[in-house]
Design an enzyme around this catalytic site. Sequence first.
Site, PDB file in Angstrom:
ATOM      1  N   ASP A 380       1.319  -5.190   0.680  1.00  0.00           N
ATOM      2  CA  ASP A 380      -0.028  -5.101   1.396  1.00  0.00           C
ATOM      3  C   ASP A 380      -0.768  -3.837   0.851  1.00  0.00           C
ATOM      4  O   ASP A 380      -0.956  -3.010   1.498  1.00  0.00           O
ATOM      5  CB  ASP A 380       0.237  -4.882   2.737  1.00  0.00           C
ATOM      6  CG  ASP A 380      -1.258  -5.063   3.692  1.00  0.00           C
ATOM      7  OD1 ASP A 380      -2.001  -5.345   2.829  1.00  0.00           O
ATOM      8  OD2 ASP A 380      -1.004  -4.728   4.761  1.00  0.00           O
ATOM      9  N   CYS A 407      -6.757  -7.543   0.758  1.00  0.00           N
ATOM     10  CA  CYS A 407      -8.203  -7.476   1.396  1.00  0.00           C
ATOM     11  C   CYS A 407      -9.024  -7.390   0.202  1.00  0.00           C
ATOM     12  O   CYS A 407     -10.467  -7.317   0.339  1.00  0.00           O
ATOM     13  CB  CYS A 407      -8.270  -6.206   2.053  1.00  0.00           C
ATOM     14  SG  CYS A 407      -8.113  -4.505   1.083  1.00  0.00           S
TER      15      CYS A 407
END
Length: 450
Positions: A380, A407
Site C-alpha cells: 500500500d 491511490c
Amino acid sequence: MMQKNQIISMEITGMSHDGNGVGHFDGMAVFVPDSAVGDVLSVRIVKVNRTHCYGRIEQIVAPSPDRISPDCAVSRRCGGCKFRHVSYEAELRYKQEFVQSNLRRIGGFSLEVEPIAPSPQQDGYRNKAQYPVRLQKDGLCAGFFAPRTHEVVDCHNCRLQPQKFETILETVLDFVKKYEITIYDETMGKGLLRHVYLRHGQESGETMVCLVVNGDKFPHSDELVKTLLNCDQQIVSIILNVNTQNTNVIMGGAIKLLYGKPFITDTLCGVSFNLSPLAFYQVNHDGAQQLYQIAADYAGLTGKEILLDLYCGAGTIGLSMAHRCKQVIGVEIIPEAIENAVSNAAKNGIRNARFFCADAAKAAERLASEGVRPDIIVLDPPRKGCDAAVLQSVAQMSPDRIVMVSCNSSTMARDCAILRDLGYRMQKCRPVDLFPRTNHVEAVVGLCRV
C-alpha cells in the site's frame, strides 16, 4: 498556431486524470476545466504550449448529458471537487477509464479492469478536515486553499465533510473573534492560529478538535474547552499541535492536550483503532471497508497463509485480515507507526500479528534469516509508488500472490509492469471510489507468481 485569447468552438471528447475535459482543435489538444465529456463549447484560449493548450469556457453551446447543476457555490474556486458539475454515474465512468487507460498506456496491460466500486456515500463521507485560517481582505477566513495559490477560499459547509464539522469550525472562529486571538501570517511568520483540524470516528462517534498554533499556548484555553463541549458533546479530545516553523507543512511534531484523551477511537473492518492527530487513517470509513474487503478477496486467504504487510502504517490492512490468515507480519519505516500497530494489535487481542521497523530490503533479509517466506505480500505505497529496490526485494521473497492497493494508478501501472518483468502476472484489477466528487481514485491489483 493557436493564440492566447483566441475563441474557438470545440467538443469535449475525453477527460484528463486531473479532472479537465479534453478536446482537439486543428490537431492540438485543448484542456478545459469544469467541462464534461460531450459538451459543445465556445472556449477562450488562456495558455498555449508547444503540444497542447488550456482554455476557459466562454459559453456552453450544447451541454453534455453528463452535466448537472453544481450544488456548491465555491466548488470552481476551491478546486477540490473536480466533478461537482457532472452526475455521479459519469464520474464513476471517468474514473474507471483513468485506471484502464493507465494500465494500457503506462503498463502495457490488456487486462480489462473490473467495474468500479462506488462509494457508499457521495457527500459527508470525510472523517477528517484541515481548515487553514487566515486574515484576508474579506476578513477572517477558514476553508481550503485555492489551487496553486495560498489564497483561502472561505468555506465552512463543505459538502464532503459531516455537518458537525461546520458547527465546530464556526464555534472556534466565533471564539477567536471574541477573544481577539491572533491569526497566523505566513509572510511575516507571526500570529497564533494556523489551522483547525477536525477528526471524527464514524462508528464510535468520537470527535477530536486540534488547533495548529504558532506557539505553545492558547489564550483562555479553559474557556475554549467549555465552549467546545457545549457545542458538541461527542468531543472527547481537544489538542494543541505546535508548529512554529515557516513551512507549508500543516502539522508540527509537538502535541499538548487541553482536554480528554490524546486520541479518538474508531472501528474499521471489525478492528478497533486509536487515532492520534498524526496517525494515518482512510478518510472515507465505509469506502475503506469496501476497499480492504476487495484486497482480502484478491489475497485469497484460507487461514494457512503468512501475510506480509509492507508500508503497514498503523496496521489497518494487515490487522483487518489477521483473522483470515495464519500470521501477519507488518513492516514500516516510521517507528511511531510501528508503535501504533503494536498497540492496535494488543488492543484487539490479535496474537498472530507482529510488526517491526525496517525498509523492504532489510525486511527481506530478516525474514530470510528467520527462514520465513511470506505466501502473500500486501503493498500500500504512497502516491509516488514503490521504489525499484522495494519491488526487487518483494520478488526475491517469492510470494505466491501480491496485492497492491494504490491511490495513484499511474505509478501502480508502472510498478506492476516491473513486477511482470520479475515474474508476476496481473490477474485482476478493480478501481474503488474512496473520494467522490474529486478526481482521485483508488485501485486494487492482484498478481500471482508465474
